[in-house]
Design an enzyme around this catalytic site. Structure first.
Site, PDB file in Angstrom:
ATOM      1  N   THR A  93      37.646  40.217  45.873  1.00 31.68           N
ATOM      2  CA  THR A  93      39.054  40.440  45.515  1.00 31.68           C
ATOM      3  C   THR A  93      39.120  41.357  44.293  1.00 31.68           C
ATOM      4  OG1 THR A  93      39.135  38.628  43.922  1.00 31.68           O
ATOM      5  CG2 THR A  93      39.660  38.073  46.209  1.00 31.68           C
TER       6      THR A  93
ATOM      7  N   LYS B 220      37.432  28.125  32.925  1.00 31.98           N
ATOM      8  CA  LYS B 220      37.248  27.462  34.212  1.00 31.98           C
ATOM      9  C   LYS B 220      36.695  26.036  34.031  1.00 31.98           C
ATOM     10  CE  LYS B 220      39.033  30.559  36.698  1.00 31.98           C
ATOM     11  NZ  LYS B 220      40.189  30.298  37.551  1.00 31.98           N
TER      12      LYS B 220
ATOM     13  N   TYR C 134      35.728  33.403  29.983  1.00 35.70           N
ATOM     14  CA  TYR C 134      36.092  33.113  31.377  1.00 35.70           C
ATOM     15  C   TYR C 134      35.501  31.763  31.808  1.00 35.70           C
ATOM     16  CZ  TYR C 134      36.607  33.478  36.460  1.00 35.70           C
ATOM     17  OH  TYR C 134      36.917  33.223  37.773  1.00 35.70           O
TER      18      TYR C 134
END
Ligand SMILES: NC(=O)c1ccc[n+]([C@@H]2O[C@H](COP(=O)([O-])OP(=O)(O)OC[C@H]3O[C@@H](n4cnc5c(N)ncnc54)[C@H](OP(=O)(O)O)[C@@H]3O)[C@@H](O)[C@H]2O)c1
Ligand SMILES: *[C@@H]1O[C@H](CO)[C@@H](O)[C@H](O)[C@H]1NC(C)=O
Length: 325
Positions: free
Chosen positions: A242, A209, A205
């Site tokens: 989220t 990014k 991850y």
């Protein structure tokens, strides 16, 4: 050695997380200034059906933009379109299917978009997944790298023509790239971008990014060199409550809940810097920046390595089948 290269990315990611939470404990979320009306302009927001993407789509539509929500769940997309239409009287909003984990789907999406003969003023590369167990995209890429980074790499490159044509100096088209503070802990392993030797979802991850930040800088340089009226900026939204966190393991899930309630930003707060990058007049003509909480800040040292940026670009072209012009 193996254990270390597995555990270090996890430690680095959680350290970054703690730092962000401390920042959010002591600093208020950035408040959007009044933004100029966007009537007649067109935006594409990937992953625009929920989370920060939804808030971005809603806000841009309320400014008068026509927004295309690009996502891989038709039902969720249509629900988002309906909700925005009920709330916003200006602008327009529609859903178009796009699976960023498939190069073919990306090509088909771009073709369908071009067939509409619409201009394109804003592209928000927002969609993303985090900490999913080892999995591959349709084309065999590690999922974080393939979806978060390579998918957006191809999408942006294929949409550069309409972006260039729709911008002009004084009113540039804009590309907004959703990165993350986790990129500070990210490393780019050019020999093993797919994490084959030792897979760690946390490392994967963070790497995706970081790659997005480097892509932002490289693309901005190329656009400036070509004199094109398009700017690209990377955005760090902070830690936002989220569905992105749904893949955390259950103990982490339990710990996250109370912390999220107290310290995480809401999706609307989280989206504010992306909306700012997409529409504020402060950023007219400004590109190649990393934006956090409404301000330009430094990204990680390694992200400025131009050699590595060029290498990554070349390799990415090869992987998605683009000519390396
Ligand atoms: N939340 C945070 O704390 C945080 C922090 C830093 C950065 N970010 C970044 O912010 C961005 C938005 O995340 P979020 O927090 O709003 O999470 P989210 O609510 O999970 O939204 C992610 C979006 O990505 C879309 N997506 C996932 N797989 C896709 C695919 N294969 N093709 C097309 N779209 C796909 C999802 O659409 P579907 O529902 O249609 O699958 C969804 O709309 C991400 O890039 C994330 O990495 C988030
Ligand atoms: C709050 O924001 C200021 C200005 O950006 C920054 O210098 C400071 O370190 C932040 N506080 C924390 C605890 O991170």
């Amino acid at each position: 050695m193996w254990l270390l290269s597995y555990i270090l990315p996890i430690i680095r990611l959680y350290l970054v997380g703690v730092k962000v939470l401390l920042y959010q404990l002591f600093n208020k979320s950035f408040t959007l200034p009044v933004l100029p009306k966007q009537n007649g302009r067109v935006a594409i927001v990937t992953g625009g059906a929920r989370g920060m993407g939804y808030e971005t789509s809603r806000h841009l539509a309320s400014l008068g933009m026509h927004v295309v929500i690009a996502g891989n769940c038709e039902e969720e997309g249509m629900t988002a379109v309906k909700k925005i239409q009920e709330e916003v009287s200006v602008g327009g909003v529609e859903f178009m299917y796009l699976d960023l984990a498939s190069l073919k789907s990306i090509q088909q999406f771009v073709q369908r978009f071009k067939d509409k003969r619409l201009p394109l003023h804003v592209l928000v590369n927002n969609a993303g997944i985090m900490l999913v167990p080892e999995r591959q995209t349709e084309d065999g890429f590690e999922l974080h790298f393939g979806l978060n980074y390579l998918g957006h790499f191809l999408l942006t490159n294929l949409l550069l023509d309409p972006l260039k044509k729709s911008g002009r100096h004084g009113a540039c088209s804009r590309v907004v790239v959703m990165s993350s503070a986790t990129h500070y802990g990210g490393q780019l392993n050019m020999k093993d971008l797919q994490g084959r030797s030792c897979y760690c979802a946390h490392g994967a991850y963070s790497q995706s990014k970081l790659a997005l930040v480097m892509f932002t800088y490289q693309l901005q340089d190329m656009l400036v060199a070509g004199g094109h009226p398009v700017t690209v900026n990377a955005v760090d939204p902070g830690m936002v409550d989220t569905a992105l966190y749904e893949n955390l393991c259950s103990p982490a899930q339990l710990a996250k809940k109370p912390v999220a309630k107290m310290l995480f930003r809401t999706p609307a707060e989280g989206a504010s810097t992306a909306i700012y990058a997409a529409a504020s007049s402060d950023l007219e003509g400004v590109g190649g920046c990393y934006l956090y909480n409404g301000r330009i800040v430094e990204s990680s040292g390694i992200s400025y390595d131009e050699n590595l940026q060029a290498k990554l670009w070349k390799e990415s072209c090869k992987l998605v089948g683009l000519p390396q012009a």
